[in-house]
Design a protein around this motif. Sequence first.
Motif, PDB file in Angstrom:
ATOM      1  N   SER A  17     -50.745  -6.817 -60.845  1.00 41.58           N
ATOM      2  CA  SER A  17     -52.041  -6.683 -61.496  1.00 41.58           C
ATOM      3  C   SER A  17     -52.836  -5.578 -60.817  1.00 41.58           C
ATOM      4  O   SER A  17     -53.146  -5.659 -59.632  1.00 41.58           O
ATOM      5  CB  SER A  17     -52.808  -8.014 -61.412  1.00 41.58           C
ATOM      6  OG  SER A  17     -54.085  -7.885 -61.991  1.00 41.58           O
ATOM      7  N   HIS A  78     -60.651  -8.509 -67.999  1.00 39.23           N
ATOM      8  CA  HIS A  78     -59.361  -8.927 -67.425  1.00 39.23           C
ATOM      9  C   HIS A  78     -59.068 -10.401 -67.678  1.00 39.23           C
ATOM     10  O   HIS A  78     -58.323 -11.023 -66.930  1.00 39.23           O
ATOM     11  CB  HIS A  78     -59.323  -8.639 -65.910  1.00 39.23           C
ATOM     12  CG  HIS A  78     -59.407  -7.180 -65.580  1.00 39.23           C
ATOM     13  ND1 HIS A  78     -59.175  -6.701 -64.309  1.00 39.23           N
ATOM     14  CD2 HIS A  78     -59.696  -6.087 -66.323  1.00 39.23           C
ATOM     15  CE1 HIS A  78     -59.329  -5.388 -64.289  1.00 39.23           C
ATOM     16  NE2 HIS A  78     -59.647  -4.996 -65.520  1.00 39.23           N
ATOM     17  N   HIS A 103     -51.554  -8.786 -56.315  1.00 40.34           N
ATOM     18  CA  HIS A 103     -52.903  -8.503 -56.799  1.00 40.34           C
ATOM     19  C   HIS A 103     -53.388  -7.204 -56.162  1.00 40.34           C
ATOM     20  O   HIS A 103     -53.862  -7.183 -55.020  1.00 40.34           O
ATOM     21  CB  HIS A 103     -53.860  -9.642 -56.422  1.00 40.34           C
ATOM     22  CG  HIS A 103     -53.523 -10.949 -57.057  1.00 40.34           C
ATOM     23  ND1 HIS A 103     -53.996 -11.325 -58.294  1.00 40.34           N
ATOM     24  CD2 HIS A 103     -52.750 -11.989 -56.627  1.00 40.34           C
ATOM     25  CE1 HIS A 103     -53.535 -12.530 -58.598  1.00 40.34           C
ATOM     26  NE2 HIS A 103     -52.792 -12.951 -57.604  1.00 40.34           N
ATOM     27  N   GLU A 105     -55.855  -3.585 -56.780  1.00 43.06           N
ATOM     28  CA  GLU A 105     -57.216  -3.467 -57.308  1.00 43.06           C
ATOM     29  C   GLU A 105     -57.381  -2.382 -58.356  1.00 43.06           C
ATOM     30  O   GLU A 105     -58.406  -2.321 -59.017  1.00 43.06           O
ATOM     31  CB  GLU A 105     -58.187  -3.201 -56.148  1.00 43.06           C
ATOM     32  CG  GLU A 105     -59.560  -3.722 -56.437  1.00 43.06           C
ATOM     33  CD  GLU A 105     -60.486  -3.543 -55.248  1.00 43.06           C
ATOM     34  OE1 GLU A 105     -61.419  -4.337 -55.135  1.00 43.06           O
ATOM     35  OE2 GLU A 105     -60.276  -2.616 -54.457  1.00 43.06           O
ATOM     36  N   PRO A 133     -58.690 -12.406 -61.292  1.00 39.88           N
ATOM     37  CA  PRO A 133     -57.498 -12.561 -60.448  1.00 39.88           C
ATOM     38  C   PRO A 133     -57.229 -14.010 -60.055  1.00 39.88           C
ATOM     39  O   PRO A 133     -56.070 -14.433 -59.997  1.00 39.88           O
ATOM     40  CB  PRO A 133     -57.828 -11.707 -59.214  1.00 39.88           C
ATOM     41  CG  PRO A 133     -58.835 -10.728 -59.678  1.00 39.88           C
ATOM     42  CD  PRO A 133     -59.644 -11.439 -60.712  1.00 39.88           C
ATOM     43  N   ASN A 137     -53.936 -16.084 -61.100  1.00 40.11           N
ATOM     44  CA  ASN A 137     -53.146 -16.666 -60.013  1.00 40.11           C
ATOM     45  C   ASN A 137     -52.911 -18.163 -60.238  1.00 40.11           C
ATOM     46  O   ASN A 137     -51.808 -18.678 -60.010  1.00 40.11           O
ATOM     47  CB  ASN A 137     -53.867 -16.450 -58.686  1.00 40.11           C
ATOM     48  CG  ASN A 137     -52.951 -16.619 -57.501  1.00 40.11           C
ATOM     49  OD1 ASN A 137     -52.217 -15.706 -57.130  1.00 40.11           O
ATOM     50  ND2 ASN A 137     -52.966 -17.787 -56.887  1.00 40.11           N
ATOM     51  N   ASN A 155     -51.926 -10.504 -51.738  1.00 37.19           N
ATOM     52  CA  ASN A 155     -53.292 -10.054 -51.983  1.00 37.19           C
ATOM     53  C   ASN A 155     -53.477  -8.710 -51.276  1.00 37.19           C
ATOM     54  O   ASN A 155     -53.525  -8.650 -50.046  1.00 37.19           O
ATOM     55  CB  ASN A 155     -54.279 -11.093 -51.426  1.00 37.19           C
ATOM     56  CG  ASN A 155     -55.712 -10.592 -51.427  1.00 37.19           C
ATOM     57  OD1 ASN A 155     -56.140  -9.899 -52.343  1.00 37.19           O
ATOM     58  ND2 ASN A 155     -56.456 -10.939 -50.376  1.00 37.19           N
ATOM     59  N   ARG A 178     -62.227 -13.017 -52.335  1.00 35.53           N
ATOM     60  CA  ARG A 178     -60.805 -13.032 -52.680  1.00 35.53           C
ATOM     61  C   ARG A 178     -59.958 -13.370 -51.457  1.00 35.53           C
ATOM     62  O   ARG A 178     -59.014 -14.160 -51.538  1.00 35.53           O
ATOM     63  CB  ARG A 178     -60.386 -11.678 -53.254  1.00 35.53           C
ATOM     64  CG  ARG A 178     -60.668 -11.524 -54.714  1.00 35.53           C
ATOM     65  CD  ARG A 178     -60.338 -10.149 -55.227  1.00 35.53           C
ATOM     66  NE  ARG A 178     -58.936  -9.785 -55.093  1.00 35.53           N
ATOM     67  CZ  ARG A 178     -58.354  -8.833 -55.805  1.00 35.53           C
ATOM     68  NH1 ARG A 178     -59.056  -8.161 -56.718  1.00 35.53           N
ATOM     69  NH2 ARG A 178     -57.084  -8.537 -55.635  1.00 35.53           N
TER      70      ARG A 178
END
Length: 267
Positions: A17, A78, A103, A105, A133, A137, A155, A178
């Motif tokens: 992503s 998103h 993940h 950015e 995100p 997830n 991440n 995050r």
Amino acid sequence: MAAKRMDLNRRTFLVLSGSSNPLGQSLALEFCKRLATGSLALILDENEQQLKQLEEYLQRELKPETIKVRMGKLDANHSNGADIMEQALKASEVQFERTIMIHNEGEAATKVLMEPQTTQEWKSYVQQQLYAPVALNQRWLHSKDLVQVQKLAVNVTSSLMIRPMIHVGLLCSCKRARDMFFRAMAAEESRNGVHVLSFKPGLLSTHQTQCDVNGNEINPEDLVASKQVLQLPRIQPLQATLKLINILEEISFVSGHDVDYYDTFVL
């Protein structure tokens, strides 16, 4: 918790992503090159043109009989990523041995510098950079098509953007939130055999001059007060990608821990 190594040469469902920046493109190619025959890679981003260019690039570089690559265009918030993922899984008849969720950015990491002024702008930004995100997830963790499949979540965080700086208060806040989500997830999901790694790729050479909400150009160096940070070497996207792969396959990692590119220069 014991250190973990992973041989990436497994039949894998890979979800990346955020592929619109140079690091995302490097992650897509290098991970796909190492996956076993029968793997499926789902590449997500909101930039349709960048997705098309990346798809053409991967088609040139990868053997089509080895791994299938599917591109998914994210909407403005998103919020459709989980649905795209479920559709890709239902269309695949492969029994995967492992699934990896990365993940990244995208453009926010290298081009966008914005401090939204209105409540709606704040909500929209947090939805895109934090809530989306997390939602993707969670659907990945609990997907019925991935039951009993070994899971790894990566991440991609930041050495720089988790520090308090001007102009990036919102981005820094989302980054911190995050990071905490993935730490908590590592603790919660350890009983289910899920592994989590937060990787800081270093100060990338591709970080560009950015603009604030008023259109003023600002160099990344102008945001950082620490001379020690500014003296760290700039990193090429391929260097960061190979370092992440080396950590997974050779150096090993402890689930839930952060690993910074600058922790060691061993490649």
